[in-house]
Design a protein around this motif. Sequence first.
Motif, PDB file in Angstrom:
ATOM      1  N   UNK A   1       0.420  -1.671  -9.416  1.00  0.00           N
ATOM      2  CA  UNK A   1      -0.135  -2.759 -10.225  1.00  0.00           C
ATOM      3  C   UNK A   1      -1.199  -2.274 -11.215  1.00  0.00           C
ATOM      4  N   UNK A   2      -1.349  -0.983 -11.339  1.00  0.00           N
ATOM      5  CA  UNK A   2      -2.344  -0.406 -12.243  1.00  0.00           C
ATOM      6  C   UNK A   2      -1.640   0.149 -13.477  1.00  0.00           C
ATOM      7  N   UNK A   3      -1.830  -0.475 -14.649  1.00  0.00           N
ATOM      8  CA  UNK A   3      -1.191   0.061 -15.842  1.00  0.00           C
ATOM      9  C   UNK A   3      -1.791   1.417 -16.206  1.00  0.00           C
ATOM     10  N   UNK A   4      -0.953   2.298 -16.686  1.00  0.00           N
ATOM     11  CA  UNK A   4      -1.400   3.646 -17.007  1.00  0.00           C
ATOM     12  C   UNK A   4      -2.514   3.617 -18.057  1.00  0.00           C
ATOM     13  N   UNK A   5      -2.560   2.597 -18.883  1.00  0.00           N
ATOM     14  CA  UNK A   5      -3.631   2.505 -19.884  1.00  0.00           C
ATOM     15  C   UNK A   5      -5.004   2.378 -19.234  1.00  0.00           C
ATOM     16  N   UNK A   6      -5.060   1.926 -17.992  1.00  0.00           N
ATOM     17  CA  UNK A   6      -6.330   1.755 -17.292  1.00  0.00           C
ATOM     18  C   UNK A   6      -6.921   3.013 -16.714  1.00  0.00           C
ATOM     19  N   UNK A   7      -6.222   4.131 -16.874  1.00  0.00           N
ATOM     20  CA  UNK A   7      -6.738   5.374 -16.293  1.00  0.00           C
ATOM     21  C   UNK A   7      -7.019   6.449 -17.330  1.00  0.00           C
ATOM     22  N   UNK A   8      -6.990   6.086 -18.584  1.00  0.00           N
ATOM     23  CA  UNK A   8      -7.256   7.046 -19.660  1.00  0.00           C
ATOM     24  C   UNK A   8      -8.529   7.839 -19.366  1.00  0.00           C
ATOM     25  N   UNK A   9      -8.403   9.177 -19.372  1.00  0.00           N
ATOM     26  CA  UNK A   9      -9.550  10.057 -19.183  1.00  0.00           C
ATOM     27  C   UNK A   9     -10.060  10.167 -17.752  1.00  0.00           C
ATOM     28  N   UNK A  10      -9.374   9.566 -16.823  1.00  0.00           N
ATOM     29  CA  UNK A  10      -9.846   9.552 -15.433  1.00  0.00           C
ATOM     30  C   UNK A  10      -9.010  10.497 -14.575  1.00  0.00           C
ATOM     31  N   UNK A  11      -9.401  10.641 -13.303  1.00  0.00           N
ATOM     32  CA  UNK A  11      -8.735  11.576 -12.396  1.00  0.00           C
ATOM     33  C   UNK A  11      -7.955  10.821 -11.324  1.00  0.00           C
ATOM     34  N   UNK A  12      -6.696  11.191 -11.182  1.00  0.00           N
ATOM     35  CA  UNK A  12      -5.803  10.624 -10.176  1.00  0.00           C
ATOM     36  C   UNK A  12      -5.422  11.729  -9.198  1.00  0.00           C
TER      37      UNK A  12
ATOM     38  N   UNK B   1       0.771  -1.237   0.000  1.00  0.00           N
ATOM     39  CA  UNK B   1       0.000   0.000   0.000  1.00  0.00           C
ATOM     40  C   UNK B   1       0.801   1.284   0.000  1.00  0.00           C
ATOM     41  N   UNK B   2       2.130   1.214  -0.021  1.00  0.00           N
ATOM     42  CA  UNK B   2       2.939   2.434  -0.032  1.00  0.00           C
ATOM     43  C   UNK B   2       2.652   3.292  -1.264  1.00  0.00           C
ATOM     44  N   UNK B   3       2.152   2.665  -2.314  1.00  0.00           N
ATOM     45  CA  UNK B   3       1.903   3.350  -3.582  1.00  0.00           C
ATOM     46  C   UNK B   3       0.460   3.822  -3.740  1.00  0.00           C
ATOM     47  N   UNK B   4      -0.316   3.827  -2.673  1.00  0.00           N
ATOM     48  CA  UNK B   4      -1.744   4.144  -2.775  1.00  0.00           C
ATOM     49  C   UNK B   4      -1.985   5.573  -3.228  1.00  0.00           C
ATOM     50  N   UNK B   5      -2.862   5.704  -4.219  1.00  0.00           N
ATOM     51  CA  UNK B   5      -3.336   6.995  -4.723  1.00  0.00           C
ATOM     52  C   UNK B   5      -4.848   6.892  -4.847  1.00  0.00           C
ATOM     53  N   UNK B   6      -5.482   7.994  -5.183  1.00  0.00           N
ATOM     54  CA  UNK B   6      -6.930   7.970  -5.422  1.00  0.00           C
ATOM     55  C   UNK B   6      -7.198   7.970  -6.911  1.00  0.00           C
ATOM     56  N   UNK B   7      -8.038   7.055  -7.334  1.00  0.00           N
ATOM     57  CA  UNK B   7      -8.553   7.021  -8.694  1.00  0.00           C
ATOM     58  C   UNK B   7     -10.012   7.408  -8.580  1.00  0.00           C
ATOM     59  N   UNK B   8     -10.279   8.663  -8.944  1.00  0.00           N
ATOM     60  CA  UNK B   8     -11.625   9.231  -8.828  1.00  0.00           C
ATOM     61  C   UNK B   8     -12.197   9.015  -7.424  1.00  0.00           C
ATOM     62  N   UNK B   9     -11.351   9.262  -6.433  1.00  0.00           N
ATOM     63  CA  UNK B   9     -11.766   9.221  -5.030  1.00  0.00           C
ATOM     64  C   UNK B   9     -11.601   7.891  -4.336  1.00  0.00           C
ATOM     65  N   UNK B  10     -11.335   6.826  -5.082  1.00  0.00           N
ATOM     66  CA  UNK B  10     -11.165   5.497  -4.484  1.00  0.00           C
ATOM     67  C   UNK B  10      -9.683   5.169  -4.360  1.00  0.00           C
ATOM     68  N   UNK B  11      -9.301   4.566  -3.250  1.00  0.00           N
ATOM     69  CA  UNK B  11      -7.913   4.182  -3.037  1.00  0.00           C
ATOM     70  C   UNK B  11      -7.550   3.012  -3.949  1.00  0.00           C
TER      71      UNK B  11
ATOM     72  N   UNK C   1      -7.859   8.475   3.896  1.00  0.00           N
ATOM     73  CA  UNK C   1      -8.720   9.551   3.393  1.00  0.00           C
ATOM     74  C   UNK C   1      -9.870   8.977   2.569  1.00  0.00           C
ATOM     75  N   UNK C   2      -9.594   7.999   1.710  1.00  0.00           N
ATOM     76  CA  UNK C   2     -10.654   7.370   0.914  1.00  0.00           C
ATOM     77  C   UNK C   2     -11.601   6.578   1.809  1.00  0.00           C
ATOM     78  N   UNK C   3     -11.059   5.878   2.785  1.00  0.00           N
ATOM     79  CA  UNK C   3     -11.876   5.096   3.721  1.00  0.00           C
ATOM     80  C   UNK C   3     -12.830   5.995   4.498  1.00  0.00           C
ATOM     81  N   UNK C   4     -12.320   7.104   5.027  1.00  0.00           N
ATOM     82  CA  UNK C   4     -13.161   8.005   5.832  1.00  0.00           C
ATOM     83  C   UNK C   4     -14.191   8.752   4.987  1.00  0.00           C
ATOM     84  N   UNK C   5     -13.955   8.874   3.704  1.00  0.00           N
ATOM     85  CA  UNK C   5     -14.948   9.510   2.835  1.00  0.00           C
ATOM     86  C   UNK C   5     -16.235   8.698   2.789  1.00  0.00           C
ATOM     87  N   UNK C   6     -16.120   7.400   3.065  1.00  0.00           N
ATOM     88  CA  UNK C   6     -17.287   6.505   3.021  1.00  0.00           C
ATOM     89  C   UNK C   6     -17.706   6.010   4.400  1.00  0.00           C
TER      90      UNK C   6
END
Length: 147
Positions: free
Chosen positions: A58-69, A43-53, A107-112
């Motif tokens: 392990x996420x290829x950059x092709x999987x985020x086309x047009x999305x918000x990080x 989890x050291x690399x955790x970021x938000x993808x449209x608000x979700x952790x 932060x993502x956990x507490x949002x929900x």
Amino acid sequence: MRFTLNGKPFEFDGDPTTPLLWVIRDAAKLTGTKYGCGIGACGACTVHLEGEAVRSCVLPVSGIEGRAITTIEGLAKEHAHPVQQAWIEKDVPQCGYCQSGMVMAVAAFLAHNKKPTDAQIDASVTNLCRCATYHRIREAIHVAASK
């Protein structure tokens, strides 16, 4: 590939199989997101993808086309996010290496989950801390939830 990074348009012209972590660190020069295990376990690399952790190693950059990080650098100005404030108040980090990923996951956990129990925290915040500051992490999560 085009996406939004911390609220700004970003374009990456490299290999679409490149893990998002390396795009963030090497192409965008944002080094707050850390490499830990490379298999999505720590989890050291955790970021938000449209608000979700998400684990960016392990996420290829092709999987985020047009999305918000959002990375730790984009979470809040001046460490003003309630989780960051709680981390400071409770003096959570020891070495600090895992903490940007931990903060993003929390932060993502507490949002929900505005009033989490210890059991919910244990089940949902699965990031690893090599220094084992879990008691301070849990205290800080409760402090942040109360803000």
